[in-house]
Scaffold this active site. Structure first.
Site, mmCIF file in Angstrom:
data_model
loop_
_atom_site.group_PDB
_atom_site.id
_atom_site.type_symbol
_atom_site.label_atom_id
_atom_site.label_comp_id
_atom_site.label_asym_id
_atom_site.label_seq_id
_atom_site.Cartn_x
_atom_site.Cartn_y
_atom_site.Cartn_z
ATOM 1 N N ASN A 174 0.811 -1.238 0.000
ATOM 2 C CA ASN A 174 0.000 0.000 0.000
ATOM 3 C C ASN A 174 0.835 1.274 0.000
ATOM 4 O O ASN A 174 0.417 2.281 -0.576
ATOM 5 C CB ASN A 174 -0.995 -0.011 1.160
ATOM 6 C CG ASN A 174 -0.344 -0.189 2.500
ATOM 7 O OD1 ASN A 174 0.591 -0.975 2.640
ATOM 8 N ND2 ASN A 174 -0.795 0.532 3.488
ATOM 9 N N GLU A 271 3.740 -4.135 12.389
ATOM 10 C CA GLU A 271 2.872 -2.976 12.166
ATOM 11 C C GLU A 271 1.657 -3.506 11.424
ATOM 12 O O GLU A 271 1.758 -3.901 10.262
ATOM 13 C CB GLU A 271 3.646 -1.922 11.363
ATOM 14 C CG GLU A 271 3.113 -0.544 11.593
ATOM 15 C CD GLU A 271 2.020 -0.191 10.605
ATOM 16 O OE1 GLU A 271 0.839 -0.454 10.947
ATOM 17 O OE2 GLU A 271 2.318 0.314 9.530
ATOM 18 N N CYS A 306 -3.203 1.840 6.849
ATOM 19 C CA CYS A 306 -3.540 1.311 8.174
ATOM 20 C C CYS A 306 -4.056 2.430 9.074
ATOM 21 O O CYS A 306 -4.809 2.186 10.002
ATOM 22 C CB CYS A 306 -2.338 0.607 8.778
ATOM 23 S SG CYS A 306 -0.805 1.428 8.445
ATOM 24 N N GLU A 485 7.991 2.594 14.821
ATOM 25 C CA GLU A 485 8.877 2.797 13.669
ATOM 26 C C GLU A 485 9.016 4.282 13.363
ATOM 27 O O GLU A 485 8.342 5.115 13.956
ATOM 28 C CB GLU A 485 8.303 2.074 12.437
ATOM 29 C CG GLU A 485 8.233 0.572 12.604
ATOM 30 C CD GLU A 485 7.958 -0.147 11.294
ATOM 31 O OE1 GLU A 485 6.802 -0.145 10.852
ATOM 32 O OE2 GLU A 485 8.910 -0.697 10.706
#
Ligand code: NAI
Ligand code: MG
Length: 514
Positions: A174, A271, A306, A485
């Site tokens: 994505n 993640e 997300c 992250e």
């Protein structure tokens, strides 16, 4: 007419640049610094989401190619870990300069590979990926342990921060470049070597980016393979020589990876997904909140994020005004070929993901109370017939328990709810297994602080709903993931291991009269 011609020429030019690279990179992986054929002769077709056309083939790697990549990374690690950290940072900095020089190639191939619109997505993603790369390169000098005051007489007490070894990195499609940099840059700067597995839906842009990096990195520091999750991802996860896994993708796969990594006590960074609330209180500044709903839902990335704010809670006093404003703006967004600079919205990545959106919309319209406020169809434009397009969609009237409101759709569908009681709304906002991101729009500082305290989310924003970026530590709570992250803590916490050292110098120094 003249403008139309110009536009066609521009699309053709973008297409040519991207397809030339796609052809060159087709059938290839990167081992030992070189573009090579895989051992596996099978391939996976790579499809242009904007028109369903074939743009290349990605090798369908399995265990043998994983072993080969791991061997290469193992050899490179012996050398790379010994290079002084700031020297590694300098090499990465030079690599980033090369990316910068070839950014047009990267942007166009990113757009062709993912179906993400070039102006609104591929160009900004390339910029943020390169920025993140520079950031980690510059942080090389921060890889340091701690020095403790002596708590035993004559004993020097300190810790180190050392690279772990071979890192297995598995990424989705994505935002493939930004997500890959979030993994490979801190890992490599910290002295590790990496085997990166690309997503089967968008392997080529990652391969191009990695190919450019090879011009500066020693061979084997970054190996890149392609293939399906079960066939190439899993052997990487369970490989005994791989001592760290970093993954972005679905909850289901993240959980399996954690279970498999557990048997070799291998640390994981995960993640995963989200079903994120975007909440507008009655005192919000609607001039920013209304565009914030569109930006927050990542409609111009077809909702494939997300962090998409897909559950929109609007106070009932301003509900109609917000809905009207959002719907008006949605109707102004232009959907089209990803390589057309005029497109605001491109195509969904694959037929499979389009079907996922269609499935959730089927479920939604079965509910007698549902109302589709905008979208709800594939576009009628015949030019878009062969691509995986779906209109940006906003619905209301669904019960919050509906799977449409609870599960991650990862498509351009958001649900609106009206509320009048803050506490009840917050309970509903927190009532999902996820805890990734959340946004509140208000002018009331006290409410904002209450929201920050009570919301179950790892990435919390007030009066903005921007995408994560360099130097903003980002990660989820609950079932949205493990670890952060994009900032220095990710490099130090996830890509180094530590030794504690006690050195007893003895009493000899006291015994000499010098
Ligand atoms: P996925 O989680 O299946 O794939 C992500 C990556 O993991 C790909 O490289 C894939 O090849 C790899 N993979 C799959 N199975 C694996 C396994 N058993 N072992 C090791 N690696 C494996 O996601 P997918 O199928 O592309 O999308 C499905 C849904 O996942 C989306 O609709 C969305 O809800 C969620 N997703 C979330 C993302 C995020 O950014 N958090 C990104 C992509 C997907
Ligand atoms: Mg999958």
């Amino acid at each position: 007419m003249i403008d139309l011609d110009k536009q066609q020429i521009e699309i053709a030019r973008n297409n040519e640049l991207a397809t030339n690279n796609a052809e060159r990179l087709s059938h290839k992986i990167i081992i030992d610094g070189k573009l090579v054929s895989a051992i596996s002769e099978e391939t996976i077709p790579v499809i242009n989401p904007s028109n369903g056309g074939l743009i290349g083939q990605a090798p369908r790697c399995r265990s043998k190619d994983v072993d080969r990549a791991v061997k290469s990374s193992e050899k490179a690690f012996l050398y790379w870990k010994k290079i002084p950290a700031r020297e590694r940072g300098k090499i990465m900095m030079q690599a980033a300069n090369r990316l910068e020089k070839r950014r047009r190639e990267i942007e166009t191939l990113l757009s062709l590979d993912t179906g993400n619109a070039i102006r609104t997505q591929a160009i900004p993603e390339t910029s943020s990926a390169i920025e993140l790369f520079y950031m980690f390169a510059g942080l090389a000098g921060e890889l340091k342990g701690e020095n403790f005051p002596p708590n035993m007489e004559h004993v020097l007490h300190y810790t180190t921060r050392d690279p772990i070894g071979i890192v297995g990195a598995i990424i989705p499609w994505n935002a493939p470049l930004f997500l890959m940099v979030a993994k490979i840059a801190p890992a490599i700067v910290a002295g590790n070597t990496v085997v990166l597995k690309t997503a089967e839906q968008a392997p080529l842009c990652v391969l191009l980016f990695s190919e450019i990096l090879q011009e500066e990195l020693p061979p084997g520091v970054l190996n890149v393979i392609s293939g399906y999750g079960e066939e190439a991802g899993e052997p990487l996860v369970v490989h005994p020589k791989v001592r760290k896994i970093t993954f972005t993708g679905s909850y289901e796969v993240g959980k399996e990876i954690m279970i498999k990594a557990a048997s070799k006590l291998c640390p994981v960074t995960l993640e995963l997904g989200g079903k994120n609330p975007n909440i507008i209180l009655s005192d919000a500044d609607l001039d920013i909140a209304i565009p914030g709903v569109i930006e927050g839902m990542r409609y111009t990335r077809q909702g494939q994020a997300c962090t998409a704010g897909s559950r929109i809670y609007i106070h009932d006093k301003i509900y109609d005004k917000v809905i009207d404003g959002v719907v008006k703006r949605l109707s102004e967004l232009r959907m089209g070929d990803a390589l057309d600079e005029l497109s605001d919205i491109g195509a969904i990545i694959s037929e499979k993901q389009l079907k996922r959106t269609l499935h959730y919309m089927d479920l939604a319209v079965q509910s007698p109370s549902v109302k589709v406020l905008h979208g709800g169809h594939r576009p009628a434009d015949p030019m878009l017939r062969n691509g995986f397009f779906y209109e940006p969609t906003l619905i209301e009237g669904l019960p919050i328990e509906s799977p449409v409101c609870q599960e991650e759709i990862f498509g351009p569908v958001a649900c609106a709810f009206s509320f009048n009681d803050f506490d009840t709304m917050m309970q509903s906002a927190n009532n999902t297994p996820f805890g990734l991101s959340a946004t509140l729009w208000t002018e009331n500082l006290s409410r904002a602080l209450q929201f920050v305290e009570e919301i179950d989310a790892g990435f919390v924003q007030v009066n903005q709903c921007v995408a994560p970026r360099a130097n903003v530590s980002y990660g989820g709570l609950k079932m949205s993931g493990l670890g952060k992250e994009y900032a220095i803590d990710s490099m130090i916490n996830h890509f180094t291991q530590s030794k504690t050292i006690l050195i007893n110098r003895g009493k000899s120094a006291h015994n000499h009269n010098c």
